[in-house]
Design a protein around this motif. Structure first.
Motif, PDB file in Angstrom:
ATOM      1  N   LEU A 162       0.832  -1.206   0.000  1.00  0.00           N
ATOM      2  CA  LEU A 162       0.000   0.000   0.000  1.00  0.00           C
ATOM      3  C   LEU A 162       0.865   1.254   0.000  1.00  0.00           C
ATOM      4  O   LEU A 162       0.567   2.215  -0.715  1.00  0.00           O
ATOM      5  N   ALA A 163       1.931   1.230   0.791  1.00  0.00           N
ATOM      6  CA  ALA A 163       2.808   2.394   0.835  1.00  0.00           C
ATOM      7  C   ALA A 163       3.381   2.643  -0.545  1.00  0.00           C
ATOM      8  O   ALA A 163       3.431   3.778  -1.018  1.00  0.00           O
ATOM      9  N   GLY A 164       3.804   1.577  -1.216  1.00  0.00           N
ATOM     10  CA  GLY A 164       4.375   1.718  -2.547  1.00  0.00           C
ATOM     11  C   GLY A 164       3.358   2.256  -3.532  1.00  0.00           C
ATOM     12  O   GLY A 164       3.664   3.100  -4.374  1.00  0.00           O
ATOM     13  N   TYR A 165       2.102   1.797  -3.399  1.00  0.00           N
ATOM     14  CA  TYR A 165       1.050   2.247  -4.312  1.00  0.00           C
ATOM     15  C   TYR A 165       0.648   3.680  -3.992  1.00  0.00           C
ATOM     16  O   TYR A 165       0.482   4.506  -4.877  1.00  0.00           O
ATOM     17  N   GLY A 172      13.056   2.977  -1.281  1.00  0.00           N
ATOM     18  CA  GLY A 172      12.024   1.975  -1.517  1.00  0.00           C
ATOM     19  C   GLY A 172      10.660   2.497  -1.129  1.00  0.00           C
ATOM     20  O   GLY A 172      10.361   3.673  -1.340  1.00  0.00           O
ATOM     21  N   TYR A 173       9.868   1.643  -0.513  1.00  0.00           N
ATOM     22  CA  TYR A 173       8.463   1.982  -0.300  1.00  0.00           C
ATOM     23  C   TYR A 173       8.269   3.188   0.599  1.00  0.00           C
ATOM     24  O   TYR A 173       7.233   3.814   0.570  1.00  0.00           O
ATOM     25  N   LEU A 201       8.218   0.451  -7.274  1.00  0.00           N
ATOM     26  CA  LEU A 201       9.078  -0.720  -7.496  1.00  0.00           C
ATOM     27  C   LEU A 201       9.318  -1.461  -6.187  1.00  0.00           C
ATOM     28  O   LEU A 201       9.280  -2.692  -6.142  1.00  0.00           O
ATOM     29  N   GLY A 202       9.539  -0.696  -5.114  1.00  0.00           N
ATOM     30  CA  GLY A 202       9.757  -1.325  -3.813  1.00  0.00           C
ATOM     31  C   GLY A 202       8.558  -2.154  -3.410  1.00  0.00           C
ATOM     32  O   GLY A 202       8.697  -3.284  -2.942  1.00  0.00           O
ATOM     33  N   PRO A 228      12.950  -4.557  -1.027  1.00  0.00           N
ATOM     34  CA  PRO A 228      11.913  -3.521  -1.059  1.00  0.00           C
ATOM     35  C   PRO A 228      12.435  -2.141  -0.701  1.00  0.00           C
ATOM     36  O   PRO A 228      11.913  -1.153  -1.176  1.00  0.00           O
ATOM     37  N   GLU A 229      13.451  -2.043   0.148  1.00  0.00           N
ATOM     38  CA  GLU A 229      13.924  -0.689   0.414  1.00  0.00           C
ATOM     39  C   GLU A 229      15.219  -0.355  -0.306  1.00  0.00           C
ATOM     40  O   GLU A 229      15.388   0.762  -0.745  1.00  0.00           O
ATOM     41  N   ALA A 230      16.112  -1.321  -0.459  1.00  0.00           N
ATOM     42  CA  ALA A 230      17.293  -1.181  -1.308  1.00  0.00           C
ATOM     43  C   ALA A 230      17.770   0.250  -1.495  1.00  0.00           C
ATOM     44  O   ALA A 230      17.654   0.827  -2.560  1.00  0.00           O
TER      45      ALA A 230
END
Ligand code: SF4
Ligand code: SF4
Lengths: 356, 191
Positions: free
Chosen positions: A147-150, A242-243, A159-160, A233-235
């Motif tokens: 959800l955070a990513g969206y 990331g997110y 992408l995360g 996911p955070e990379a």
């Protein structure tokens, strides 16, 4: 309604919550210190409240060890401007941090963190389906991140989010499969029974009986909690943050706390499932406590095992580089899932052979 | 050149040697810092930053400031090249206009009425120094700029000139003359 039950449960929830939050704060400190030591630095050693000067001897040392740093961090997170970028999807943007945080805390409800104090069992909810509940809740954790990513409505968080959904779903499977042999041995899904089954001697610990299951569970736990070597996911190096790129102040801090709370809950699960929970196989420490003092000792044992696992998770972060995405998927689907399945069949076969 | 990849051995495919080596390296550093009290800052600089100031090496790109020539005149001629090249648009120049103040040095048509660098935007890339035809702006050694507000971090012309100081060593037209002279002789000697 049984009032004593209600009151004791509420007290237990409050105490566990407080302890876990403190542990989260200090896990962050340990993380920073360990990383500093590994990288030839000294880590946080400046945060000093005004009264630190007046504590003789201990004061300057506490400052140097960074004991007050978590307080400063928390204050900073609360007082910072909470910025909501104009392009985000507001509703999801607001609920995502909460959804990332809550599952990690919910899983702790079924973990037996001690034997008993008085007549109270030291577990918030002694469910008969303990482990199923845990897996059900843990898998919700991915929604916070997706959800955070969206919600962030920009490329890197998106992408995360996508990475995390793929990663968490694949590793959930190997995680779930890896614990089945343990329950084949125990014959019950209740986590208190799992601990009871490991009492007696060190050889009864499931980490000795099921090293492969422990190994797979450990690796999957890294992936589930988004820790290096699986923090795709955070990379930071490729996806900015990331997110949580678009998040600031307390909302960001919630993700951060959620990550550490997830670390704690997953370590608590490992302690319960594989390392004998609150028991130690000598001095009669593996029987439910008769006195309050013994009850506290059991809780202490549990916490020590927990901290040991946390330290391993933290150390590994500074030891191994990040996996590439295809390597991660390959490892999950083509190595761990078949091995976990083979482990189930082998255990079942051996058990059938032994018991017949 | 193509580097051929050796096929991984079985142990390597389990990532076990990587884990073992990783632990060896991290433990070595951990032990050195915790038990022997050695840190990178302690070894190289002799201490930690605010107490032991950092030694700025020549060639370091710190904050860009305007400089004066050896007679104390503004070198900048308000050509605005630096304003155009600056990638994050940190520089804002107010030219004097047709009837503004004349330049305070000879051989120059004009000088800027105001010259602002927003140090919050500046990325210390050094392009302004490189593009400046008058050698009027230099990245100097200040590396730790701080302020209490955004406005405070926008440095105006007076401030930049005061911080920049005099660059008597840099005399561009003299250099050009020497270069031209040098090119008359053969073979060309480059300084
Ligand atoms: S150093 Fe680069 S960013 Fe800074 S003012 Fe000069 S051109 Fe602009
Ligand atoms: S500093 Fe140099 S480049 Fe910038 S306006 Fe002045 S003369 Fe031109």
């Amino acid at each position: 309604m049984d009032w004593t039950f209600l009151i004791f449960t509420l007290v237990k929830i409050a105490v566990v919550f407080a302890v876990v939050m403190t542990m989260v704060a200090y896990a962050v400190l340990v993380e920073r210190k360990v990383s500093a030591f590994i990288q030839d630095r000294v880590g946080p050693n400046r945060a000093a409240p005004f009264f630190a000067r007046y504590i003789p001897f201990l004061g300057p040392r506490l400052v140097r060890w960074g004991i007050f740093q978590p307080v400063a961090d928390a204050l900073k997170a609360i007082l910072k401007e909470d910025y909501t970028p104009a392009h985000v999807r507001k509703v999801y943007f607001w609920i995502a941090p909460a959804i990332a945080m809550v599952p990690a805390l919910l899983t702790l409800a079924v973990i037996p963190f001690g034997s008993q104090i008085g007549s109270q069992k030291m577990v918030i909810a002694d469910l008969d389906v303990g482990i199923l509940y845990t897996f059900g809740i843990v898998s919700l954790g991915v929604y916070g991140i997706v959800l955070a990513g969206y919600a962030a409505n920009s490329k890197y968080p998106f992408l995360g989010g996508i990475r995390s959904s793929a990663q968490m779903i694949s590793y959930e499977i190997s995680m779930g499969l890896s614990v089945i042999p343990v329950f084949l041995l125990v014959g019950s899904l209740n986590l208190s029974d799992v601990i009871g089954n490991q009492s007696g001697s060190l050889l009864n610990w499931h980490v000795v009986k099921q090293p492969l299951a422990f190994f797979i569970f450990l690796i999957a736990a890294f992936a589930e909690t988004n820790r290096l070597p699986f923090d795709l996911p955070e990379a930071e190096t490729e996806l900015v943050g990331g997110y949580h790129t678009e998040y600031s102040s307390m909302k960001f801090a919630l993700f951060f706390l959620g990550e550490y709370a997830a670390m704690i809950s997953v370590s608590a699960m490992m302690v319960t499932l594989f390392l004998g929970g609150w028991t130690l196989p000598f001095l009669g420490l593996d029987q439910p406590a008769a006195t309050i003092g013994m009850g506290l000792v059991h809780i202490l044992i549990f916490l020590m095992k927990l901290c040991f696992l946390l330290l391993i998770i933290i150390w590994v972060r500074w030891m191994l580089p990040r996996f590439r995405y295809d390597q991660l998927m390959d490892l999950g689907w083509r190595r761990f899932i078949p091995v976990a399945l083979a482990n189930i069949i082998l255990t079942a076969a051996v058990l059938a052979f032994v018991r017949s | 050149m193509i580097v051929s990849r050796k096929p991984l051995s079985l142990a390597e495919r389990f990532y076990l040697p990587a884990v073992a080596n990783g632990f060896k390296v991290t433990w070595r550093h951990f032990r050195r810092t915790v038990f022997e009290g050695k840190t990178a800052a302690g070894e190289t600089a002799g201490g930690f930053h605010p107490e032991v100031p950092w030694k700025v090496e020549p060639g370091y790109r710190g904050a860009p400031y305007l400089v004066r020539d050896q007679e104390g005149h503004t070198k900048c001629v308000s050509c605005q090249l630096c304003e155009f090249i600056c990638p994050p648009k940190a520089i804002r120049i107010t030219p004097p206009g047709p009837d503004g103040q004349a330049a305070d040095r000879k051989n120059a048509e004009k000088m800027p009425r105001d010259f602002e660098i927003n140090m919050l935007r500046c990325i210390f890339c050094g392009l302004c120094q490189e593009v400046c035809p008058e050698e009027a702006i230099f990245l100097q050694k200040d590396y730790s700029l701080s302020g209490g507000s955004r406005e405070e971090m926008i440095y105006n012309k007076e401030r930049l000139l005061a911080l920049g100081g005099t660059h008597s060593g840099t005399q561009k037209w003299k250099h050009k003359l020497e270069e031209a002279k040098a090119q008359e002789a053969f073979p060309v000697k480059t300084p």
